[in-house]
Design an enzyme around this catalytic site. Structure first.
Site, short mmCIF file in Angstrom:
data_model
loop_
_atom_site.label_atom_id
_atom_site.label_comp_id
_atom_site.label_asym_id
_atom_site.label_seq_id
_atom_site.Cartn_x
_atom_site.Cartn_y
_atom_site.Cartn_z
N ARG A 38 0.78 -1.05 0.18
CA ARG A 38 0.02 0.11 0.13
C ARG A 38 0.74 0.79 -0.11
O ARG A 38 0.16 2.13 -0.90
CB ARG A 38 -1.01 -0.03 1.38
CG ARG A 38 -2.32 0.96 1.19
CD ARG A 38 -2.58 1.20 2.64
NE ARG A 38 -3.97 2.07 2.94
CZ ARG A 38 -5.06 2.17 2.04
NH1 ARG A 38 -5.21 1.57 0.84
NH2 ARG A 38 -5.71 3.79 2.64
N ILE A 64 -7.14 7.90 -1.36
CA ILE A 64 -7.55 5.88 -1.42
C ILE A 64 -7.97 6.16 -0.12
O ILE A 64 -8.11 6.06 1.24
CB ILE A 64 -5.74 5.51 -0.87
CG1 ILE A 64 -5.41 4.64 -1.18
CG2 ILE A 64 -4.82 6.58 0.22
CD1 ILE A 64 -3.90 4.05 -1.21
N SER A 65 -8.70 4.61 -0.23
CA SER A 65 -10.14 3.86 0.31
C SER A 65 -9.03 3.83 1.70
O SER A 65 -7.79 2.74 1.64
CB SER A 65 -11.14 3.35 -0.56
OG SER A 65 -11.36 4.27 -1.25
N GLN A 66 -9.46 3.76 2.54
CA GLN A 66 -9.57 2.77 3.72
C GLN A 66 -9.24 0.83 3.60
O GLN A 66 -10.01 1.36 2.79
CB GLN A 66 -10.58 2.93 5.16
CG GLN A 66 -10.67 1.96 6.72
CD GLN A 66 -11.86 2.40 6.49
OE1 GLN A 66 -12.95 2.62 6.78
NE2 GLN A 66 -12.04 1.66 8.19
#
Length: 218
Positions: A38, A64-66
């Site tokens: 990530r 950027i999503s969880q």
């Protein structure tokens, strides 16, 4: 500066405490979340926060999503391996990379040119050669490559775009946040049962940036 060992430890903790402990334990999803770095998909100044339990800014007003939400959406697609998947809202390319660990081909659409180019570079740098990224209106899908076994949308829509429903293979799942406002949505899983029938499952409340486009928010 964080080391590779630090990132590996944080990644393992993220999977254990943010993903598995919340009930997502499908082996393919867990392995994909462990495999994707990530930190390679966030800005340099935020790398130390890459595995935080929340979204992070990536520029151009996008996030950027969880990690948990990415895992939840991938899990809801119910992929078994080798499928053709459409990813709407590429951002920095992180979710596309997670999908690419399971699917055979991922077609990803990003409306912001700078982010689309950055995603291409991030994915190439990380060795994901089964993802194609293009810049365009994600609400219209990628009709020349349809049908798709799964479609994931990383932005909140006012209604489910008809174009995406039509590009879903029979038996496939479309996972999309939908809400009447731009602040919060319900994460829906739409399953195509036949040529003209669909089922709908509510996976819970979420908060995404608005899905802009011809069949989204104007």
């Amino acid at each position: 500066m964080a080391s590779d060992t630090d990132f590996q430890s944080w990644r393992q903790s993220m999977v254990d405490y943010q993903i598995v402990s919340r009930g997502i334990d499908a082996p393919r999803v867990v392995e994909a979340m462990r495999r994707v770095h990530r930190e390679a998909f966030v800005p340099e100044n935020l790398k130390a926060e890459a595995y935080a339990d929340g979204p992070l800014p990536i520029g151009s007003g996008q996030t950027i999503s969880q990690p948990y939400i990415v895992a939840l959406m991938v899990d809801a697609l119910d992929l078994t391996g080798g499928e053709k998947v459409l990813d709407i809202g590429t951002g920095s390319g992180y979710a596309a990379a997670v999908l690419a660990c399971i699917a055979g081909e991922v077609f990803s659409i990003e409306r912001i040119p700078e982010l689309a180019q950055q995603a291409r570079e991030n994915l190439a740098n990380e060795g994901f050669d089964n993802v194609r990224v293009r810049c365009g209106d994600g609400t219209l899908g990628w009709p020349e490559e349809a049908p798709f076994d799964g479609i994931a949308v990383a932005a909140g829509a006012p209604v489910v775009p008809e174009a995406l429903k039509c590009q879903l293979a029979i038996g496939g799942h479309l996972v999309i946040p939908v809400g009447s406002g731009q602040v919060s949505q319900s994460l829906l899983r739409i399953t195509r049962l036949s040529e003209d029938t669909y089922s709908r499952q509510d996976l819970g409340g979420v908060r995404f940036v608005p899905l802009l486009g011809e069949q989204g928010w104007s």
